[in-house]
Write an enzyme that holds these catalytic residues in place. Structure first.
Site, PDB file in Angstrom:
ATOM      1  N   ALA A 131      17.265  44.378  46.077  1.00 25.39           N
ATOM      2  CA  ALA A 131      17.863  43.619  47.175  1.00 25.39           C
ATOM      3  C   ALA A 131      18.855  42.671  46.523  1.00 25.39           C
ATOM      4  CB  ALA A 131      16.808  42.865  47.960  1.00 25.39           C
ATOM      5  N   GLY A 132      20.123  43.085  46.471  1.00 26.53           N
ATOM      6  CA  GLY A 132      21.107  42.334  45.699  1.00 26.53           C
ATOM      7  C   GLY A 132      20.793  42.483  44.223  1.00 26.53           C
ATOM      8  N   GLN A 133      20.556  41.380  43.547  1.00 21.47           N
ATOM      9  CA  GLN A 133      20.226  41.402  42.120  1.00 21.47           C
ATOM     10  C   GLN A 133      18.722  41.308  41.872  1.00 21.47           C
ATOM     11  OE1 GLN A 133      22.610  41.913  39.741  1.00 21.47           O
ATOM     12  NE2 GLN A 133      23.956  42.187  41.509  1.00 21.47           N
ATOM     13  N   GLU A 134      17.957  41.256  42.961  1.00 20.39           N
ATOM     14  CA  GLU A 134      16.513  41.067  42.838  1.00 20.39           C
ATOM     15  C   GLU A 134      15.764  42.392  42.969  1.00 20.39           C
ATOM     16  OE1 GLU A 134      12.830  38.716  45.131  1.00 20.39           O
ATOM     17  OE2 GLU A 134      14.882  38.665  45.920  1.00 20.39           O
ATOM     18  N   VAL A 135      14.834  42.641  42.053  1.00 22.23           N
ATOM     19  CA  VAL A 135      13.959  43.811  42.142  1.00 22.23           C
ATOM     20  C   VAL A 135      12.794  43.439  43.053  1.00 22.23           C
ATOM     21  CG1 VAL A 135      12.487  45.426  40.898  1.00 22.23           C
ATOM     22  CG2 VAL A 135      14.576  44.567  39.817  1.00 22.23           C
ATOM     23  N   HIS A 178      10.114  56.217  46.532  1.00 21.73           N
ATOM     24  CA  HIS A 178      11.445  56.292  45.922  1.00 21.73           C
ATOM     25  C   HIS A 178      11.550  57.554  45.049  1.00 21.73           C
ATOM     26  CE1 HIS A 178      14.274  53.198  46.880  1.00 21.73           C
ATOM     27  NE2 HIS A 178      14.879  53.254  45.698  1.00 21.73           N
ATOM     28  N   ASN A 184      17.975  57.270  47.660  1.00 19.03           N
ATOM     29  CA  ASN A 184      16.724  57.152  48.418  1.00 19.03           C
ATOM     30  C   ASN A 184      16.915  56.460  49.762  1.00 19.03           C
ATOM     31  OD1 ASN A 184      14.496  58.137  46.465  1.00 19.03           O
ATOM     32  ND2 ASN A 184      15.711  56.762  45.198  1.00 19.03           N
ATOM     33  N   MET A 187      18.676  58.828  52.192  1.00 20.78           N
ATOM     34  CA  MET A 187      17.784  59.945  52.502  1.00 20.78           C
ATOM     35  C   MET A 187      16.652  59.518  53.438  1.00 20.78           C
ATOM     36  SD  MET A 187      18.536  62.964  51.456  1.00 20.78           S
ATOM     37  CE  MET A 187      16.902  63.616  51.826  1.00 20.78           C
ATOM     38  N   GLY A 188      16.090  58.326  53.195  1.00 23.23           N
ATOM     39  CA  GLY A 188      15.022  57.844  54.066  1.00 23.23           C
ATOM     40  C   GLY A 188      15.496  57.663  55.491  1.00 23.23           C
TER      41      GLY A 188
END
Length: 344
Positions: A131-135, A178, A184, A187-188
């Site tokens: 999400a942006g730079q956050e995992v 994923h 992903n 595709m989802g």
């Protein structure tokens, strides 16, 4: 014991299922087939634009429309390639079965062709959801993916859950696993649309992705919250709200904005010849111009010939009718054509 994704049916979810079903029922009564087809076209463009925009693609609806019409677009080659792949994938949409793992792999092959090396194959390495730079989520190890996907497809084939709920559960579980190296997200969302379309064909081109793009932070938050709770109810509720908002706003009245005949009206100034109109639209193929633009506008009574008794006259020109002027007044005069050319 057969796999059962963890989720809870809340009153909020049930109310949204009922509201969506009612709204879909109203859309189903459309009797004007031509308008319905135009609606499908604009909604497909919005669907593709929304889904790719979530993944960082910057192409506009006008540019995607141009690609659909075979026109040259000045844009990053990878983004143009993504759009062409998406158009090709949606052309195959009606041939795929939601419960077929083979069809999912084929869809991924088409959607990601030329973009990554591992197309139509489950990933061989680790991936995370960003999400942006956050995992916000580290996906299960690659060696578990085939079993997890097999379990998910087994559940989908056997479940008696309402398709609105089942499609949202599948979407969340898919994003949790994923399964691919890339693609992903798109595709989802594609597979949720496929599951819904088997319930009602109107879902094929209802552009839910456009709203998800506008609420992208909530989309990732719903995934994260569902993962934290080990229960996909937050994601189901979010997706149903997006679907409900999209269905209730998907009305035929928006369709003429991107139809070829309306684009023709937007470049028609005074009296113009066929060649002048074709050049103003940026078209080269005379037969495509005649069939897709000129004849529909004439048949709809939006334009008229200056020499109606001699339709093949070399001096023939075309001008707006009163009906055509009324249509353009509703669309802000020549703004549509100007915007389209600027977007290209």
């Amino acid at each position: 014991m057969k796999y059962q994704p963890p989720y809870t049916i809340t009153p909020e979810i049930l109310n949204r299922v009922a509201a969506i079903s009612e709204a879909i029922g109203r859309l189903t009564v459309l009797t004007d087939q031509a308008r319905a087809l135009r609606l499908r076209r604009i909604n497909r463009i919005r669907t593709i634009r929304g889904s790719l925009a979530i993944e960082g693609n910057t192409l506009s609806e006008a540019q995607i429309t141009a690609i659909l019409e075979g026109k040259r677009v000045i844009a990053p080659p990878r983004e143009v390639h993504e759009v062409k792949n998406a158009l090709a994938a949606y052309d195959q949409f009606d041939t795929w079965k939601p419960s077929s793992e083979k069809d999912l792999l084929e869809a991924h092959r088409i959607l990601m062709s030329g973009l990554i090396d591992e197309t139509g194959l489950y990933r061989h390495g680790g991936v995370g959801v960003m999400a942006g730079q956050e995992v916000i989520h580290m996906a299960p190890p690659a060696d578990r993916v085939p079993q997890l996907m097999g379990d998910l497809f087994g559940w989908l084939a056997a479940t008696d859950a309402h398709p609105l709920i089942a499609s949202s559960v599948f979407h969340y579980e898919f994003e949790f696993i994923h399964p691919f190296a890339d693609g992903n997200g798109r595709m989802g969302r594609l597979w949720q649309s496929l599951i819904l379309a088997r319930r009602n064909p109107l879902f094929v081109d209802i552009p839910v992705e456009s709203l998800i793009f506008e609420h992208q932070a909530e989309y990732y938050q719903a995934i994260q919250e569902s993962t934290q709770k080990t229960n996909s109810a937050p994601f189901i509720a979010f997706m149903l709200r997006m679907i409900l908002d999209t269905v209730t706003s998907s009305t035929p009245e928006v369709a003429p904005e991107v139809t070829p005949e309306v684009r023709l009206l937007s470049v028609l100034a005074g009296e113009m010849t066929r060649q002048q109109l074709k050049e103003a639209l940026g078209l080269k193929d005379d037969e495509h111009f005649r069939k897709a633009y000129l004849l529909p506008a004439l048949d709809a009574g939006l334009i008229e010939m200056t020499i109606p008794d001699k339709p093949r006259s070399s001096k023939q020109k075309y001008r707006l009718t009163d009906k055509g002027r009324q249509v353009m007044a509703r669309h802000g005069g020549g703004k549509l054509a100007t915007d389209s050319r600027h977007g290209l």
